[in-house]
Design an enzyme around this catalytic site. Structure first.
Site, PDB file in Angstrom:
ATOM      1  N   SER A 171       1.888   8.976  55.902  1.00 14.76           N
ATOM      2  CA  SER A 171       2.536   7.675  55.511  1.00 14.76           C
ATOM      3  C   SER A 171       4.287   7.930  55.722  1.00 14.76           C
ATOM      4  O   SER A 171       4.685   8.681  55.925  1.00 14.76           O
ATOM      5  CB  SER A 171       1.681   7.451  53.683  1.00 14.76           C
ATOM      6  OG  SER A 171       3.250   7.094  53.417  1.00 14.76           O
ATOM      7  N   TYR A 228       2.414  13.017  46.269  1.00 16.86           N
ATOM      8  CA  TYR A 228       2.052  12.294  47.391  1.00 16.86           C
ATOM      9  C   TYR A 228       2.785  11.932  48.593  1.00 16.86           C
ATOM     10  O   TYR A 228       2.583  12.468  49.772  1.00 16.86           O
ATOM     11  CB  TYR A 228       1.836  10.618  46.892  1.00 16.86           C
ATOM     12  CG  TYR A 228       0.998   9.808  48.109  1.00 16.86           C
ATOM     13  CD1 TYR A 228      -0.249   9.711  48.382  1.00 16.86           C
ATOM     14  CD2 TYR A 228       2.208   8.778  48.969  1.00 16.86           C
ATOM     15  CE1 TYR A 228      -1.186   9.034  49.505  1.00 16.86           C
ATOM     16  CE2 TYR A 228       1.646   8.314  49.545  1.00 16.86           C
ATOM     17  CZ  TYR A 228      -0.213   8.207  50.195  1.00 16.86           C
ATOM     18  OH  TYR A 228      -0.537   7.609  51.487  1.00 16.86           O
TER      19      TYR A 228
END
Length: 250
Positions: A142, A156
């Site tokens: 990501s 995350y």
């Protein structure tokens, strides 16, 4: 560019995994798809078989946090397809809360799913690739992996930084061999996971995002920001932005 016929995609029942499966099927590739939601997975597999004559699509129910089953499913896929030419580590989780607010359970689940289960998938895939002396490992990280981020995405971002470093290390370990490793860092792409970011002007459509993912995978780039614009230029901003501006990326 090496032609990869047999492709495994985890987390393939929806979102980016489903989108990649559709695009690879249209290119005539054989697919091994796994996810927790088998009803959606079987519907997708049946649709792809009907739409694209001549391709093989096999499926398995898989929760990637069941690590022993990750290894057994990968072995089953290899037995059915003969070889695994490309493995896309896509399954992931995006929930979380600010650290210290009583939601260790959610943050732990995110780290376990994205990093520890990501390691299990890489281990299982690399065992096959080392035995074959060939293969392409693709790890979906990501854009948030570039910096520690505040609020609900702290855990995350940390988990995605970890899995990106894992992929980079495997690439270094296999340099000069027939095994390729790609690390992909998507920004906001329309999906179930990014539903909360729906108001941002940086959100790419699912179609554009998946096209960019598949293009980068097919080129077997070592690392790529997805889509390139605006995320490659923003990666420079992200690295040097003052901590107070980082909320704009969450």
């Amino acid at each position: 560019m090496t032609y990869r016929k047999n492709i495994v995609i985890t987390g393939a029942s929806s979102g980016l995994g489903e989108g990649m499966a559709r695009r690879f099927a249209a290119k005539g590739r054989n697919l091994a798809l796994c996810a927790r939601r088998t009803d959606r997975l079987e519907e997708l597999a049946a649709e792809l078989r009907a739409r694209h004559d001549g391709i093989t699509v096999v499926t398995r129910s898989l929760d990637v946090n069941e690590h022993d089953r990750v290894f057994s499913v990968v072995k089953e896929f290899r037995a059915e397809l003969g070889t695994i030419d490309r493995f896309v580590v896509n399954a992931g989780l995006g929930k979380g809360q600010p650290v210290g607010t009583g939601r260790f359970d959610a943050n732990r689940e995110t780290v376990e799913t994205n990093l520890v289960a990501g390691l299990a998938q890489c281990e299982a895939a690399m065992e096959v690739f080392r035995e074959q002396n060939a293969g392409h490992l693709v790890v979906i990280s990501s854009f948030s992996a570039l910096r520690g981020l505040p609020g609900n995405v702290t855990a995350y971002a940390a988990s995605k930084a970890g899995v990106a470093a894992l992929a980079d290390g495997i690439r270094a370990d296999t340099a000069g061999t027939p095994i390729a490793v790609t690390t992909l860092l998507p920004g906001y792409i329309e999906s179930e996971m990014t539903g909360r970011a729906g108001s941002t002007p940086l959100l790419a459509s699912a179609d554009r995002g998946v096209r960019a993912l598949v293009d980068a995978i097919e080129r077997e780039r070592a690392k790529a920001y997805i889509p390139t614009l605006p995320w490659a230029p923003l990666s420079v901003v992200m690295r040097f932005a003052p901590a107070g501006l980082l909320r704009k990326f969450t």
